[in-house]
Motif scaffolding. Structure first.
Motif, PDB file in Angstrom:
ATOM      1  N   LEU A  29       5.158  -4.440  -4.042  1.00 33.01           N
ATOM      2  CA  LEU A  29       5.430  -4.942  -2.689  1.00 33.01           C
ATOM      3  C   LEU A  29       6.902  -5.290  -2.487  1.00 33.01           C
ATOM      4  CD1 LEU A  29       2.311  -7.159  -2.060  1.00 33.01           C
ATOM      5  CD2 LEU A  29       2.767  -4.896  -1.142  1.00 33.01           C
ATOM      6  N   ARG A  30       7.650  -5.546  -3.536  1.00 29.48           N
ATOM      7  CA  ARG A  30       9.053  -5.893  -3.426  1.00 29.48           C
ATOM      8  C   ARG A  30       9.865  -4.657  -3.027  1.00 29.48           C
ATOM      9  NH1 ARG A  30       9.555  -9.408  -8.806  1.00 29.48           N
ATOM     10  NH2 ARG A  30       8.504 -11.214  -8.013  1.00 29.48           N
ATOM     11  N   ASP A  81       0.817   8.281  -9.214  1.00 28.71           N
ATOM     12  CA  ASP A  81      -0.217   7.404  -9.753  1.00 28.71           C
ATOM     13  C   ASP A  81       0.365   6.369 -10.690  1.00 28.71           C
ATOM     14  OD1 ASP A  81      -2.135   8.668  -8.344  1.00 28.71           O
ATOM     15  OD2 ASP A  81      -2.912   9.882 -10.011  1.00 28.71           O
ATOM     16  N   ASP A  82       1.555   6.660 -11.258  1.00 31.48           N
ATOM     17  CA  ASP A  82       2.188   5.694 -12.152  1.00 31.48           C
ATOM     18  C   ASP A  82       2.558   4.432 -11.386  1.00 31.48           C
ATOM     19  OD1 ASP A  82       1.863   7.397 -14.229  1.00 31.48           O
ATOM     20  OD2 ASP A  82       3.915   8.222 -14.118  1.00 31.48           O
ATOM     21  N   GLU A  83       2.823   4.585 -10.106  1.00 31.59           N
ATOM     22  CA  GLU A  83       3.135   3.435  -9.265  1.00 31.59           C
ATOM     23  C   GLU A  83       1.964   2.478  -9.242  1.00 31.59           C
ATOM     24  OE1 GLU A  83       5.528   2.410  -6.770  1.00 31.59           O
ATOM     25  OE2 GLU A  83       6.944   3.707  -7.793  1.00 31.59           O
TER      26      GLU A  83
END
Length: 114
Positions: free
Chosen positions: A112-113, A101-103
């Motif tokens: 997206l990179r 969830d930290d993402e």
């Protein structure tokens, strides 16, 4: 008539009444006055009893209202504790949830990179 004359007149009437009451040749008949006073006393006693009944009713209603308010307060406090416990459980489960969830907290462009 000036006030001192009125006082003299009043005093004169009172003195005449006292003299009549003390005169031996005029018997004093107070039965009508006594009957009237007894009647007024009976009315006052009835009014006092009615007021006592009313006050008793008000006290009873106040007691009922107080009991209902106490009951409502206890229910509200219990509900408050239940909601607080539920929120704590929800927060605990959210923090213990998936560490990925930290993402999600990163900006979209960074996620997206490659």
């Amino acid at each position: 008539m000036s006030p001192p004359d009125a006082d003299r007149e009043s005093l004169g009437r009172r003195l005449d009444a006292v003299e009549r009451a003390l005169a031996e040749d005029e018997p004093v008949d107070r039965t009508d006055e006594i009957a009237e006073l007894e009647s007024r006393i009976a009315e006052l006693e009835a009014a006092v009893e009615a007021l006592r009944g009313y006050v008793g009713s008000v006290r009873s209603v106040n007691g009922d209202v107080e009991r209902r308010a106490d009951r409502a307060l206890r229910k509200a406090e219990a509900l408050e504790r239940t909601v607080a416990a539920g929120e704590q459980e929800r927060e605990a489960s959210e923090t213990a949830a998936d560490p990925s969830d930290d993402e999600d907290e990163k900006p979209l462009l960074e996620r997206l990179r490659p």
